[in-house]
Design a protein around this motif. Structure first.
Motif, PDB file in Angstrom:
ATOM      1  N   GLU A  22       0.834  -1.199   0.000  1.00 25.02           N
ATOM      2  CA  GLU A  22       0.000   0.000   0.000  1.00 25.02           C
ATOM      3  C   GLU A  22       0.873   1.255   0.000  1.00 25.02           C
ATOM      4  O   GLU A  22       0.621   2.210  -0.732  1.00 25.02           O
ATOM      5  CB  GLU A  22      -0.939   0.005   1.204  1.00 25.02           C
ATOM      6  N   GLY A  25       2.087   1.955  -3.348  1.00 26.40           N
ATOM      7  CA  GLY A  25       1.064   2.277  -4.327  1.00 26.40           C
ATOM      8  C   GLY A  25       0.604   1.106  -5.171  1.00 26.40           C
ATOM      9  O   GLY A  25      -0.059   1.296  -6.194  1.00 26.40           O
ATOM     10  N   LYS A  28      -4.518  -0.492  -2.615  1.00 30.60           N
ATOM     11  CA  LYS A  28      -5.079   0.665  -1.929  1.00 30.60           C
ATOM     12  C   LYS A  28      -6.200   0.206  -0.997  1.00 30.60           C
ATOM     13  O   LYS A  28      -7.103  -0.516  -1.421  1.00 30.60           O
ATOM     14  CB  LYS A  28      -5.632   1.657  -2.959  1.00 30.60           C
TER      15      LYS A  28
END
Length: 140
Positions: A22, A25, A28
């Motif tokens: 997370e 990226g 999410k």
């Protein structure tokens, strides 16, 4: 919606890995349930794609670039390029494996007296057999 504990159990990935993904990226969270992050169920498919990409030797940055808001968008040229890199690595590994087996089975009293081993040593000295760690770094 599933919390991070459920995603961890279903995916086999530790919660720390999920938090790291997370942070990078790659996935999410969509909210929180108390202190726990929550995710849509489709995160499991994304985690499977990340695992497949890593198994193929793609970096996390390369994998991240394959995701768009609409879903995965994988550049076919990159797949071909990675397949070519793997072919080259397989060739190097096969050569090294065959040399090791040949040397192990050579009836000469010492390895340095084994003609096959001497040929492999000479080829390595001419750079015809790149060091294994160099080949592995190329695929990662």
């Amino acid at each position: 919606m599933m919390d991070i504990t459920e995603i961890s159990k279903r995916s086999g990935q530790p919660a720390s890995t999920l938090r790291y993904y997370e942070e990078r990226g790659l996935i999410k969270s969509v909210g929180r349930n108390g202190l726990k992050r929550t995710f849509d169920a489709n995160v499991l498919e994304r985690l499977n794609l990340i695992s497949l990409g890593q198994a193929a030797g793609f970096s996390l940055d390369e994998i991240k670039d394959m995701f768009t808001p609409e879903g995965p968008n994988i550049d076919r040229r990159k797949l071909e390029q990675k397949a070519d890199e793997l072919d080259a690595m397989i060739g190097r590994l096969s050569l090294i494996r065959d040399a090791l087996r040949s040397t192990a089975n050579c009836p000469a009293p010492s390895h340095m007296e084994c003609p096959n081993f001497r040929r492999v040593v000479s080829a390595a000295g001419r750079g015809q057999i790149p060091p294994l760690d160099r080949g592995l770094r190329q695929v990662r």
